[in-house]
Scaffold this active site. Structure first.
Site, short mmCIF file in Angstrom:
data_model
loop_
_atom_site.label_atom_id
_atom_site.label_comp_id
_atom_site.label_asym_id
_atom_site.label_seq_id
_atom_site.Cartn_x
_atom_site.Cartn_y
_atom_site.Cartn_z
N ASN A 1 0.76 -1.16 -0.13
CA ASN A 1 0.04 -0.05 0.00
C ASN A 1 0.86 1.42 0.10
O ASN A 1 0.56 2.12 0.84
CB ASN A 1 -0.87 0.16 0.95
CG ASN A 1 -0.20 -0.17 2.70
OD1 ASN A 1 0.82 -0.43 2.58
ND2 ASN A 1 -1.04 0.47 3.72
N HIS B 1 -5.96 -8.72 4.93
CA HIS B 1 -6.25 -7.78 5.93
C HIS B 1 -7.87 -7.79 6.12
O HIS B 1 -8.67 -7.37 5.32
CB HIS B 1 -6.05 -6.01 5.69
CG HIS B 1 -6.44 -5.39 6.55
ND1 HIS B 1 -5.57 -4.51 7.35
CD2 HIS B 1 -7.69 -4.78 7.16
CE1 HIS B 1 -6.28 -3.69 8.14
NE2 HIS B 1 -7.68 -4.10 8.15
N HIS C 1 -2.72 -9.92 11.41
CA HIS C 1 -3.02 -9.13 12.53
C HIS C 1 -4.43 -9.52 13.22
O HIS C 1 -5.46 -8.65 13.40
CB HIS C 1 -2.93 -7.63 12.34
CG HIS C 1 -3.50 -7.07 11.18
ND1 HIS C 1 -4.74 -7.27 10.48
CD2 HIS C 1 -2.92 -6.18 10.41
CE1 HIS C 1 -4.81 -6.71 9.49
NE2 HIS C 1 -3.67 -5.90 9.34
N ASP D 1 3.54 -5.43 11.90
CA ASP D 1 2.81 -4.28 11.13
C ASP D 1 3.36 -2.82 11.54
O ASP D 1 2.67 -2.06 11.58
CB ASP D 1 1.05 -4.58 11.66
CG ASP D 1 0.41 -3.94 10.59
OD1 ASP D 1 0.72 -3.32 9.47
OD2 ASP D 1 -0.88 -3.85 11.02
O1 DOR Z 1 -3.42 0.56 10.98
C1 DOR Z 1 -2.98 0.34 9.90
N1 DOR Z 1 -2.13 1.17 9.16
N2 DOR Z 1 -3.51 -0.63 9.55
C2 DOR Z 1 -3.22 -1.20 8.10
O2 DOR Z 1 -3.72 -2.12 7.64
C3 DOR Z 1 -2.42 -0.43 7.05
C4 DOR Z 1 -1.41 0.41 8.06
C5 DOR Z 1 -0.70 1.59 7.33
O3 DOR Z 1 -0.16 1.23 6.09
O4 DOR Z 1 -0.52 2.69 7.73
ZN ZN Z 2 -0.35 -3.72 7.98
ZN ZN Z 3 -3.65 -4.59 7.63
#
Ligand code: DOR
Ligand code: ZN
Ligand code: ZN
Length: 420
Positions: A89, A173, A220, A287
């Site tokens: 992402n 996710h 997670h 994470d």
């Molecule tokens: O809290 C999160 N932050 N959950 C996610 O799935 C993505 C992550 C991010 O890339 O900031």
């Molecule tokens: Zn993540």
């Molecule tokens: Zn995630």
């Protein structure tokens, strides 16, 4: 032997005083006594496999004010992590062969730890071509940082069928976008109300029922009800994060631990801990999701979601060992052996044929976590002042890379796809 590491080593499931013989970056022999051109004797200190963090966001390309492969990997290394799996992402997201190659170029030039890249699941993606480049695939069923949301998995039905045939892991996710509420939220309880437990548990059931592949991984896991859905099922693995194990909505950290899936109630946290102890969790992954402090200090409602953690993952877990909450062999299974097995890496064990990725630990040398001693670009941590045990030394493929929490080695990390 090129290099011999002597210490109290975790070999064949227990701590043993012995020597690890290393040639060409690989462990080649383990014996009570070994001769070497170079011998490093760590006495009674523990020599453990370095960790594999199966879930990090290093923000490159596109958000390199928060992190990049250089800073993120230095943080990983200093925390005892020598291999990371990096999420798609970014900006642009990693969903095309061109974008994954571009990211690989940056990572190969800058990363100080070995890495694998996730390809994001999106309608119309070229699954087979991406499978040649990616370590694994990642599906976002709930919205969070980035533009990879797939709110209805029917949209990617064909892509999922093709992923199942690649033999690669599909990591998910799991939050059901349609069960998410969008009410105003001022605190951790409010964020949780908008993303209730059933949001996660339903998404896990949906993907489990729809996916035909035999390597499905739930990222997670955070809700106690979800534990029933992941336990003891063949072809399904799961991870938990330190923040879901250590924090609940009674925390006063507010937006610093605003994350997706959300921090939940004490009952959830305790259930995750019990599941971990009982062996029904496969791995603990950070994470690591750095954002700038100013993006976290806004109104809670507008604060970005995610918390950094790659450098504190191993130290926090070792602290739990020190406090007798977890056994060391369990922690090594969660941080090293299982991630190595799940992603098919020659890492995560001190055994002949494995990469010589090692950490040296003094269990009596506790420290308090301080953001100014950490290496992420974001410059803060939710774990400030918490006790932890940082590795004294870290080896990547036989090269001493970290001593006393500072980098000393230069070896570059490499892509786990096509290099082993
Ligand atoms: O809290 C999160 N932050 N959950 C996610 O799935 C993505 C992550 C991010 O890339 O900031
Ligand atoms: Zn993540
Ligand atoms: Zn995630």
């Amino acid at each position: 032997m090129e290099l011999v590491v002597d210490g109290n080593c975790f070999v064949a499931g227990r701590m043993q005083k012995c020597c690890v013989g290393i040639e060409g970056g690989k462990i080649v022999k383990i014996a009570k006594v070994l001769e070497g051109e170079k011998v490093l004797n760590f006495g009674n200190k523990l020599v453990l496999p370095a960790a594999i963090d199966g879930h990090v966001h290093f923000r490159e390309p596109g958000m390199t004010d928060k992190e990049d492969f250089a800073s993120g990997s230095e943080a990983a290394l200093c925390g005892g992590v020598t291999c990371v799996l990096e999420m798609p992402n970014t900006r642009p997201s990693t969903t095309t062969v061109a974008s994954i190659r571009e990211k690989k170029k940056a990572a190969s030039a800058k990363s100080l730890v070995d890495f694998g890249l996730f390809a994001g699941v999106k309608p119309g993606m070229d699954v087979e071509a991406l499978a040649k480049e990616a370590a694994a695939f990642k599906l976002y069923m709930g919205s969070t940082t980035g533009d990879l949301l797939v709110p209805d998995i029917l949209e990617v039905k064909k892509e999922l069928a093709r992923i199942a045939r690649t033999g690669k892991v599909l990591a998910v996710h799991a939050e059901d976008e349609n069960l998410r509420r969008k009410d105003p939220e001022n605190d951790l309880e409010g964020h949780l109300r908008n993303r209730p437990n059933e949001c996660e548990t339903t998404a896990i059931k949906t993907i489990r029922n729809a996916y035909r592949g035999d390597r499905l991984h739930i990222c997670h896991v955070s809700a106690r009800q979800s534990l029933f859905e992941v336990k003891g099922r063949t072809g399904l693995t799961c991870e938990v994060t330190p923040h879901h194990l250590l924090f609940d909505t009674t925390s006063r950290l507010g937006a610093l631990i605003k994350v997706n899936p959300p921090i939940r109630r004490r009952e959830d946290r305790q259930a995750l801990f019990q599941a971990l102890k009982g062996g029904s969790i496969d791995m603990v992954a950070s994470d690591h999701a750095p954002h700038l402090l100013e993006e976290k200090e806004d109104d809670f409602e507008y604060a970005l979601t995610g918390t950094p953690g790659v450098e504190t993952l191993v130290p926090l877990m070792l602290q739990l060992v020190r406090e007798n909450h977890l056994a060391i062999d369990l922690v090594i299974r969660m941080l090293c052996e299982r991630p190595g097995e799940i992603y098919g890496l020659p890492k995560g064990r001190i055994a002949a044929g494995y990469d010589a990725d090692l950490i040296v630990v003094d269990m009596l040398a506790g420290e308090y976590i301080k953001a100014d001693k950490l290496h992420s670009k974001c410059g803060w941590t939710a774990y400030e002042d918490m006790p932890a045990i940082f590795p004294k030394a870290v080896f990547l493929r036989g090269e001493l890379m970290v001593e006393n929490r500072s980098r000393v080695g230069e070896r570059k990390g490499r892509d786990i796809v096509g290099s082993t």
